[in-house]
Write a protein that holds these residues in place. Structure first.
Motif, PDB file in Angstrom:
ATOM      1  N   ASP A   1      -0.913  -5.543   8.698  1.00  0.00           N
ATOM      2  CA  ASP A   1      -0.740  -4.912   7.485  1.00  0.00           C
ATOM      3  C   ASP A   1       0.050  -5.854   6.652  1.00  0.00           C
ATOM      4  OD1 ASP A   1      -0.475  -3.175   5.404  1.00  0.00           O
ATOM      5  OD2 ASP A   1       0.249  -1.483   6.410  1.00  0.00           O
ATOM      6  N   VAL A   2      -0.624  -6.291   5.594  1.00  0.00           N
ATOM      7  CA  VAL A   2       0.072  -7.116   4.406  1.00  0.00           C
ATOM      8  C   VAL A   2      -0.417  -6.526   3.166  1.00  0.00           C
ATOM      9  CG1 VAL A   2      -0.165  -9.280   5.710  1.00  0.00           C
ATOM     10  CG2 VAL A   2      -2.082  -8.670   4.340  1.00  0.00           C
ATOM     11  N   SER A   3      -0.392  -5.325   3.004  1.00  0.00           N
ATOM     12  CA  SER A   3      -0.869  -4.625   1.719  1.00  0.00           C
ATOM     13  C   SER A   3       0.419  -4.699   0.580  1.00  0.00           C
ATOM     14  CB  SER A   3      -1.214  -3.158   1.937  1.00  0.00           C
ATOM     15  OG  SER A   3       0.001  -2.653   2.523  1.00  0.00           O
ATOM     16  N   ARG A   4      -0.149  -4.654  -0.622  1.00  0.00           N
ATOM     17  CA  ARG A   4       1.034  -4.896  -1.475  1.00  0.00           C
ATOM     18  C   ARG A   4       2.126  -6.106  -1.355  1.00  0.00           C
ATOM     19  NH1 ARG A   4       1.030   0.095  -4.196  1.00  0.00           N
ATOM     20  NH2 ARG A   4       0.249   1.983  -3.032  1.00  0.00           N
TER      21      ARG A   4
ATOM     22  N   ALA B   1      -4.847  -3.832   1.328  1.00  0.00           N
ATOM     23  CA  ALA B   1      -4.626  -3.008   0.014  1.00  0.00           C
ATOM     24  C   ALA B   1      -3.783  -3.607  -1.184  1.00  0.00           C
ATOM     25  CB  ALA B   1      -4.403  -1.365  -0.113  1.00  0.00           C
ATOM     26  N   CYS B   2      -4.365  -3.497  -2.255  1.00  0.00           N
ATOM     27  CA  CYS B   2      -3.563  -4.031  -3.414  1.00  0.00           C
ATOM     28  C   CYS B   2      -3.197  -5.480  -3.405  1.00  0.00           C
ATOM     29  CB  CYS B   2      -2.002  -3.241  -3.569  1.00  0.00           C
ATOM     30  SG  CYS B   2      -2.563  -1.206  -3.923  1.00  0.00           S
TER      31      CYS B   2
ATOM     32  N   ALA C   1      -8.932  -1.798   2.210  1.00  0.00           N
ATOM     33  CA  ALA C   1      -8.887  -2.986   0.972  1.00  0.00           C
ATOM     34  C   ALA C   1      -8.986  -1.903  -0.289  1.00  0.00           C
ATOM     35  CB  ALA C   1     -10.293  -3.892   1.258  1.00  0.00           C
ATOM     36  N   ARG C   2      -8.160  -0.950  -0.532  1.00  0.00           N
ATOM     37  CA  ARG C   2      -8.001  -0.244  -1.627  1.00  0.00           C
ATOM     38  C   ARG C   2      -7.389  -1.070  -2.865  1.00  0.00           C
ATOM     39  NH1 ARG C   2      -6.457   3.842   2.414  1.00  0.00           N
ATOM     40  NH2 ARG C   2      -4.363   3.255   2.017  1.00  0.00           N
ATOM     41  N   SER C   3      -8.017  -0.852  -3.808  1.00  0.00           N
ATOM     42  CA  SER C   3      -7.499  -1.498  -5.064  1.00  0.00           C
ATOM     43  C   SER C   3      -7.234  -3.041  -4.749  1.00  0.00           C
ATOM     44  CB  SER C   3      -6.157  -0.877  -5.580  1.00  0.00           C
ATOM     45  OG  SER C   3      -6.307   0.336  -5.779  1.00  0.00           O
TER      46      SER C   3
END
Length: 631
Positions: A460-463, A484-485, A508-510
């Protein structure tokens, strides 16, 4: 059979009879065998009933004497499965789940009799994709198959109410019961009572499923049936509104509990402490995380745990516990404790951490425990020899915490200096780096270790910055990825899809994912089951068609993608055998016909989100039974 095969069978039978006669043994059995093998096939007039048990016998009299040819009318003559003895079928069927047994019972009457044998129905597992369609009459049939039923898993079954529990408790002596509403993401790990440790479970990562309060199991029903649950060993009530004294009544009759899991339940602290003291000699696992609307004080619960002798797992999230209660309890429990989850407990400090036996603990969750300093945690980790899961999201650390035996590391929202990331253990399998300042350096350190490249399963590497995506393609065994983001370019998407072909979950949100990038994932990652592309404004219908062409999607989130039309929704019909959840919120080009195609074809849908689609009301007439529509 042809003439040549008939002659060959007769010749083999004569050779066998001659060999047996030379040995001096009795040949009556062999003659019957020869007669059965060489006799012509049975005609419809030769089919007889076996006495009312629902199974027909076919074949000549010699075949019936040997038990050959005993099978259903729909079976083909010569089917080897029809010749198997019932004890062999029971051995094979014993490895199947409840829904698999129901499928096998539809094959023939022989299998139906074996599948509904009371031997196979000592355990009933209803927590499957069919749980939304289960009615009260189905539950009564399952619970009436065997008087020796001891294990029942009805988690997420809405029809498992007080009446079903009463019907079950009056006929069986329960030892294992799990029921209630669907768990949230932070509860899923603690509800796994089969395996003692922490099991990573990213259930339906593609779509955030709603978790409404489960109003079926009430406090009055459990209080009325408490005297009949005297032999209960495992009790799991997830998100049930227990506001009365049902647990106190249960404490008067039940003293054999080993696992008590009541996450999200509005349970008074006094009643929970009373039940703990009644089971102090047998209790090994406790989850007492309070509900959102009930009391959050668990000081009396921690005080009652001082009398428990064999506690191995404790989960009390987002609750108020006095520091003195922790100080008195931790020295007593440190010799047996293997899992400790005190996320959101503001009173937990470094002094309490030093009281824990680092050589025994395997799972430690101190998320949002701001009184735990980086230096104290580093000193404690040097003594940890069996720690496998470390969750520290929401804390501030100057250096990257690590341990040689770690398998799961959660550092979401942590501030870590990138220069401190110098060593990561080769045993890591799940890494969460959401909003982590040192995420890029951590991913680079993970990819530099060949053992970690082959073992990492969740990342998890989101934001974070796009630098985190540079070396992800090196993790060939990755199954779950969250970007995501994050700005995902076409080149990065194709490189990740080529290298991580075993992906089953993609969030892959946003992320500004383009149609070509999604096509790359659909081309190389054919096992994708959970996909979330919410608010990816560039996606088109062709990309969704390529994604759904494999038919493996279980949950999908296509919300706020303005270029998607009815063609994208019709493409989801390729996944009608697997699709369980879909979020289709705020799609301006979607009409009622597109929603009707999904509702009509995908009969296993449990959750369908239609926020911002006023034209979808006409398609709700053909909604599948058991599906929750949110709009």
């Amino acid at each position: 059979p042809t003439r040549h095969s008939r002659a060959s069978s007769c010749a083999l039978a004569r050779m066998k009879r001659r060999r047996v006669s030379e040995d001096g043994r009795d040949s009556d059995e062999n003659e019957s065998y020869d007669e059965a093998i060489c006799s012509p096939p049975a005609t419809p007039d030769q089919i007889i009933d076996d006495g009312g048990d629902g199974v027909a016998e076919r074949g000549s009299p010699a075949q019936r004497r040997l038990g050959l040819g005993r099978h259903s009318r729909n079976d083909a003559a010569g089917d080897l499965w029809a010749f198997l003895a019932e004890d062999i079928l029971l051995k094979v069927f014993g490895y199947l789940q409840t829904h698999d047994l129901c499928h096998c019972a539809c094959v023939c009457r022989h299998w139906s009799r074996s599948c509904f044998s009371p031997v196979l129905w000592k355990r009933v597992d209803l927590h499957s994709k069919y749980r939304a369609r289960l009615q009260a009459r189905h539950l009564r049939v399952f619970f009436s198959l065997s008087a020796a039923l001891t294990h029942v898993d009805a988690l997420g079954v809405a029809k498992f109410d007080d009446k079903a529990l009463a019907f079950l408790a009056t006929r069986c002596q329960l030892h294992w019961l799990r029921c209630g509403a669907e768990p949230s993401s932070n509860m899923a790990a603690s509800l796994d009572v089969t395996h003692g440790g922490y099991q990573h479970n990213n259930h339906h990562a593609g779509v955030v499923l709603p978790h409404a309060e489960h109003r079926s199991i009430t406090d009055g029903g459990l209080q009325h049936l408490a005297p009949r649950l005297s032999q209960l060993r495992v009790l799991c009530l997830c998100r049930c509104p227990l506001v009365g004294r049902s647990l106190g009544v249960l404490a008067a009759s039940c003293s054999t509990l080993t696992h008590l899991l009541v996450p999200g339940c509005v349970v008074p602290d006094t009643d929970l402490a009373r039940l703990i003291r009644a089971n102090k000699h047998s209790l090994t696992s406790l989850d007492a995380s309070p509900g959102r609307t009930g009391p959050t004080d668990r000081t009396l619960t921690i005080a009652a745990l001082g009398e428990v002798q064999m506690l191995r797992e404790l989960t009390v999230r987002d609750s108020r516990i006095q520091a003195g209660a922790l100080t008195r309890w931790l020295p007593h429990a440190s010799t047996t404790l293997q899992k400790l989850d005190l996320a959101g407990t503001a009173s937990f400090s470094v002094a309490h951490l030093d009281m824990l036996d680092a050589s025994r603990l395997r799972t430690l969750c101190l998320s949002r425990c701001l009184r735990v300093s980086s230096q104290g945690l580093e000193q404690w980790l040097t003594q940890a020899s069996q720690l496998q899961h470390l969750l520290l999201s929401g804390n501030q650390f100057r250096r990257f915490p690590t341990c040689n035996t770690l398998m799961r590391l959660d550092l979401q929202g942590c501030y870590i200096a990138p220069c401190s990331v110098t060593f990561l253990p080769a045993t890591l399998q799940h890494v969460m780096l959401q909003r982590c300042t040192g995420a890029a350096a951590a991913v680079q350190a993970l990819s530099a270790n060949p053992s970690t490249r082959r073992g990492l399963q969740t990342l998890d590497v989101s934001r974070n910055s796009p630098d985190c995506l540079e070396t992800i393609e090196l993790f060939s065994e990755l199954t779950q990825l969250n970007v995501a983001c994050v700005v995902v370019t076409d080149a990065a998407a194709e490189a990740i899809a080529r290298g991580c072909s075993k992906l089953t979950t993609l969030v892959a949100r946003s992320s500004s994912l383009s149609p070509s990038g999604l096509v790359a994932f659909a081309t190389y990652c054919t096992r994708l089951a959970h996909v979330s592309v919410r608010q990816c404004n560039r996606l088109t219908d062709d990309a969704i068609q390529r994604l759904a062409a494999h038919g493996n999607l279980v949950s999908v989130d296509l919300s706020m993608c303005p270029k998607l039309s009815d063609n994208a929704l019709k493409a989801l019909c390729c996944c009608k055998r697997n699709l369980e959840a879909a979020a289709l919120n705020r799609l301006p080009l979607v009409t009622a016909s597109g929603v009707a195609s999904v509702v009509t074809e995908c009969r296993w849908l449990r959750v369908l989100e239609l926020y911002g689609l006023p034209t979808a009301s006409r398609a709700m007439a053909s909604i599948a039974p058991g599906c929750s529509v949110l709009r």
